[in-house]
Design a protein around this motif. Structure first.
Motif, PDB file in Angstrom:
ATOM      1  N   VAL A 246       6.820   8.012  -5.914  1.00  0.00           N
ATOM      2  CA  VAL A 246       7.847   6.990  -5.715  1.00  0.00           C
ATOM      3  C   VAL A 246       7.325   5.918  -4.759  1.00  0.00           C
ATOM      4  O   VAL A 246       6.582   6.222  -3.826  1.00  0.00           O
ATOM      5  CB  VAL A 246       9.110   7.641  -5.094  1.00  0.00           C
ATOM      6  N   VAL A 247       7.707   4.670  -5.039  1.00  0.00           N
ATOM      7  CA  VAL A 247       7.491   3.596  -4.070  1.00  0.00           C
ATOM      8  C   VAL A 247       8.872   3.107  -3.646  1.00  0.00           C
ATOM      9  O   VAL A 247       9.675   2.726  -4.495  1.00  0.00           O
ATOM     10  CB  VAL A 247       6.706   2.408  -4.667  1.00  0.00           C
ATOM     11  N   LEU A 248       9.156   3.168  -2.370  1.00  0.00           N
ATOM     12  CA  LEU A 248      10.447   2.694  -1.851  1.00  0.00           C
ATOM     13  C   LEU A 248      10.281   1.274  -1.346  1.00  0.00           C
ATOM     14  O   LEU A 248       9.497   1.040  -0.428  1.00  0.00           O
ATOM     15  CB  LEU A 248      10.903   3.560  -0.682  1.00  0.00           C
ATOM     16  N   THR A 249      11.011   0.343  -1.953  1.00  0.00           N
ATOM     17  CA  THR A 249      10.876  -1.053  -1.517  1.00  0.00           C
ATOM     18  C   THR A 249      11.990  -1.428  -0.537  1.00  0.00           C
ATOM     19  O   THR A 249      12.934  -0.661  -0.345  1.00  0.00           O
ATOM     20  CB  THR A 249      10.965  -2.011  -2.719  1.00  0.00           C
ATOM     21  N   ARG A 250      11.845  -2.615   0.037  1.00  0.00           N
ATOM     22  CA  ARG A 250      12.812  -3.199   0.968  1.00  0.00           C
ATOM     23  C   ARG A 250      13.053  -2.323   2.191  1.00  0.00           C
ATOM     24  O   ARG A 250      14.117  -2.367   2.800  1.00  0.00           O
ATOM     25  CB  ARG A 250      14.148  -3.482   0.281  1.00  0.00           C
ATOM     26  N   MET A 251      12.079  -1.519   2.550  1.00  0.00           N
ATOM     27  CA  MET A 251      12.250  -0.698   3.741  1.00  0.00           C
ATOM     28  C   MET A 251      12.193  -1.544   5.008  1.00  0.00           C
ATOM     29  O   MET A 251      12.541  -1.071   6.083  1.00  0.00           O
ATOM     30  CB  MET A 251      11.200   0.422   3.770  1.00  0.00           C
ATOM     31  N   PHE A 273       4.207   5.054  -1.351  1.00  0.00           N
ATOM     32  CA  PHE A 273       4.110   3.801  -0.598  1.00  0.00           C
ATOM     33  C   PHE A 273       5.508   3.302  -0.249  1.00  0.00           C
ATOM     34  O   PHE A 273       6.488   3.665  -0.907  1.00  0.00           O
ATOM     35  CB  PHE A 273       3.418   2.711  -1.440  1.00  0.00           C
ATOM     36  N   VAL A 274       5.559   2.465   0.773  1.00  0.00           N
ATOM     37  CA  VAL A 274       6.803   1.752   1.071  1.00  0.00           C
ATOM     38  C   VAL A 274       6.520   0.259   1.090  1.00  0.00           C
ATOM     39  O   VAL A 274       5.467  -0.177   1.576  1.00  0.00           O
ATOM     40  CB  VAL A 274       7.439   2.187   2.414  1.00  0.00           C
ATOM     41  N   GLY A 275       7.463  -0.508   0.542  1.00  0.00           N
ATOM     42  CA  GLY A 275       7.378  -1.966   0.561  1.00  0.00           C
ATOM     43  C   GLY A 275       8.064  -2.466   1.819  1.00  0.00           C
ATOM     44  O   GLY A 275       9.175  -2.041   2.134  1.00  0.00           O
ATOM     45  N   LEU A 276       7.379  -3.355   2.525  1.00  0.00           N
ATOM     46  CA  LEU A 276       7.914  -3.814   3.815  1.00  0.00           C
ATOM     47  C   LEU A 276       8.035  -5.325   3.881  1.00  0.00           C
ATOM     48  O   LEU A 276       7.909  -5.906   4.965  1.00  0.00           O
ATOM     49  CB  LEU A 276       7.032  -3.303   4.957  1.00  0.00           C
ATOM     50  N   GLY A 277       8.265  -5.970   2.725  1.00  0.00           N
ATOM     51  CA  GLY A 277       8.428  -7.424   2.736  1.00  0.00           C
ATOM     52  C   GLY A 277       8.057  -8.011   1.398  1.00  0.00           C
ATOM     53  O   GLY A 277       7.633  -7.291   0.479  1.00  0.00           O
ATOM     54  N   GLU A 278       8.237  -9.330   1.287  1.00  0.00           N
ATOM     55  CA  GLU A 278       7.993  -9.993   0.006  1.00  0.00           C
ATOM     56  C   GLU A 278       6.528 -10.340  -0.211  1.00  0.00           C
ATOM     57  O   GLU A 278       6.094 -10.560  -1.335  1.00  0.00           O
ATOM     58  CB  GLU A 278       8.840 -11.262  -0.076  1.00  0.00           C
ATOM     59  N   LYS A 279       5.756 -10.416   0.847  1.00  0.00           N
ATOM     60  CA  LYS A 279       4.359 -10.845   0.721  1.00  0.00           C
ATOM     61  C   LYS A 279       3.502  -9.780   0.037  1.00  0.00           C
ATOM     62  O   LYS A 279       3.810  -8.589   0.096  1.00  0.00           O
ATOM     63  CB  LYS A 279       3.783 -11.134   2.113  1.00  0.00           C
ATOM     64  N   VAL A 280       2.407 -10.212  -0.577  1.00  0.00           N
ATOM     65  CA  VAL A 280       1.596  -9.278  -1.367  1.00  0.00           C
ATOM     66  C   VAL A 280       0.851  -8.240  -0.508  1.00  0.00           C
ATOM     67  O   VAL A 280       0.323  -7.266  -1.037  1.00  0.00           O
ATOM     68  CB  VAL A 280       0.580 -10.022  -2.264  1.00  0.00           C
ATOM     69  N   ASP A 281       0.838  -8.451   0.784  1.00  0.00           N
ATOM     70  CA  ASP A 281       0.209  -7.461   1.664  1.00  0.00           C
ATOM     71  C   ASP A 281       1.204  -6.452   2.231  1.00  0.00           C
ATOM     72  O   ASP A 281       0.804  -5.508   2.909  1.00  0.00           O
ATOM     73  CB  ASP A 281      -0.466  -8.163   2.851  1.00  0.00           C
ATOM     74  N   ALA A 282       2.486  -6.688   1.974  1.00  0.00           N
ATOM     75  CA  ALA A 282       3.519  -5.887   2.635  1.00  0.00           C
ATOM     76  C   ALA A 282       3.769  -4.560   1.911  1.00  0.00           C
ATOM     77  O   ALA A 282       4.859  -4.289   1.404  1.00  0.00           O
ATOM     78  CB  ALA A 282       4.805  -6.695   2.754  1.00  0.00           C
ATOM     79  N   LEU A 283       2.717  -3.755   1.833  1.00  0.00           N
ATOM     80  CA  LEU A 283       2.821  -2.425   1.222  1.00  0.00           C
ATOM     81  C   LEU A 283       2.080  -1.455   2.126  1.00  0.00           C
ATOM     82  O   LEU A 283       0.941  -1.704   2.510  1.00  0.00           O
ATOM     83  CB  LEU A 283       2.169  -2.432  -0.162  1.00  0.00           C
ATOM     84  N   GLU A 284       2.742  -0.379   2.468  1.00  0.00           N
ATOM     85  CA  GLU A 284       2.126   0.580   3.386  1.00  0.00           C
ATOM     86  C   GLU A 284       2.102   1.953   2.741  1.00  0.00           C
ATOM     87  O   GLU A 284       3.054   2.328   2.057  1.00  0.00           O
ATOM     88  CB  GLU A 284       2.995   0.646   4.652  1.00  0.00           C
ATOM     89  N   GLU A 285       1.033   2.679   2.983  1.00  0.00           N
ATOM     90  CA  GLU A 285       0.979   4.047   2.499  1.00  0.00           C
ATOM     91  C   GLU A 285       2.029   4.858   3.255  1.00  0.00           C
ATOM     92  O   GLU A 285       2.260   4.602   4.427  1.00  0.00           O
ATOM     93  CB  GLU A 285      -0.407   4.626   2.776  1.00  0.00           C
ATOM     94  N   PHE A 286       2.651   5.798   2.587  1.00  0.00           N
ATOM     95  CA  PHE A 286       3.685   6.584   3.248  1.00  0.00           C
ATOM     96  C   PHE A 286       3.041   7.828   3.853  1.00  0.00           C
ATOM     97  O   PHE A 286       2.591   8.713   3.139  1.00  0.00           O
ATOM     98  CB  PHE A 286       4.763   6.977   2.237  1.00  0.00           C
TER      99      PHE A 286
END
Ligand code: GDP
Length: 297
Positions: A246-251, A273-286
């Motif tokens: 699962v990827v959780l966005t808008r975290m 992964f978690v999405g932490l913003g609209e920018k293409v870099d805003a993805l973090e491993e969970f």
């Protein structure tokens, strides 16, 4: 992410650690507060209940209450249980993307952040692992979504499958597969169509695409802000299509984080992964350990 929960738990544990000696009743009171904090964070009731039950079983009795620093011992137990509930049984397995070309199927409801996440993940795999990546949109109902993926692909510097009007999702998946093999790509990422609700048409299309693509990974993208709904959506997709993570966005907008805490326990599937913003870099491993640390401040 988790600010509200973190603050609430911080208050409970501050009181507990300031108290020198602890009785089992003190621990029970603190754990009732922990349970309330979890429920307020939109963690599902069975998960909150089992969580506090497990902590209670380990934190009561001679061993903890008679120790020199009983409050800290309880916090340590909560920390370990948080990791357990976030991680599930066994170690978190990495994305399996060896033996090219490997397909990654991206599924989810419309508006969940699926297309953005596809581009973010492609960028990450290219930048960090040097993978050659081909993106393809299968959203035949929304030409704008296909355009959006092509634009994002160019923005993050990966290739996208040329758009051919009039093809079905299955035909596009077939064409993408051929292109990925012929073009020497390591990874083919398929951005499937989303709908506003789960329905038979959506699911049967995803199933047909899955059967063609034979994906190494099927990642469900869900909006973390929707809390328990996100968990229900994941359970349904897993039941009907089979998801690997699962990827959780808008975290970035979620101070509660309930979806993250319930996901593994309810669905058995890891958050990758978690999405932490609209920018293409805003993805973090969970990373469950880091997340548990963040929750407990
Ligand atoms: P799709 O319909 O599922 O493909 O959704 P999109 O990828 O088009 O995303 C919908 C909106 O959500 C866009 O405005 C994205 O920029 C935004 N979005 C996606 N992921 C995140 C995230 O992690 N945080 C925030 N704040 N916005 C996001």
């Amino acid at each position: 992410m988790f600010e509200n929960l973190s603050e609430r738990l911080g208050g409970v544990f501050d009181r507990l650690t300031r108290q020198g000696a602890l009785t089992d009743a003190d621990v029970a009171t603190a754990l009732r507060e922990v349970r309330t904090a979890l429920l307020e964070a939109d963690v599902s009731l069975p998960v909150a209940r089992e969580f506090t039950k497990r902590v209670q079983a380990k934190a009561t009795g001679q061993h903890v209450t008679k120790s020199v620093t009983p409050g800290q011992q309880v916090v340590k137990i909560v920390h370990d249980e948080l990791i357990a509930v976030l991680q599930g049984e066994g170690p978190a397995d990495a994305l399996k993307i060896d033996n090219p070309p490997a397909a990654i199927l991206m599924v989810g409801l419309q508006g969940s952040g699926k297309t953005t996440t596809t581009a973010k993940l492609a960028k990450r795999l290219k930048d960090r692992q040097g993978k050659r990546i081909l993106l393809a949109s299968l959203d035949t109902n929304r030409p704008a979504a296909m355009e959006q993926l092509a634009i994002l692909a160019a923005q993050v510097g990966v290739d996208s499958l040329p758009i051919v009007a009039g093809q079905t999702a299955v035909q596009i998946a077939q064409r993408a597969k051929t292109q990925a093999s012929m073009g020497g790509y390591d990874i083919l990422m398929l951005d499937t169509a989303g709908r506003l609700h789960i329905d038979e048409v959506l699911m049967s299309e995803v199933q047909a695409v899955r059967d063609i693509a034979q994906p190494r990974e099927t990642l469900l993208v869900v909006d973390g802000l929707t809390g328990q709904d996100a968990v229900n959506v994941a359970a349904q997709f897993d039941g009907q299509v089979g998801i690997s993570g699962v990827v959780l966005t808008r975290m970035d907008g979620d101070g509660r984080g309930g979806a993250a805490l319930s996901m593994r326990h309810v669905t058995g599937k890891p958050i990758r992964f978690v999405g932490l913003g609209e920018k293409v870099d805003a993805l973090e491993e969970f990373d469950p350990e880091r997340v548990a640390g963040r929750i407990l401040g």
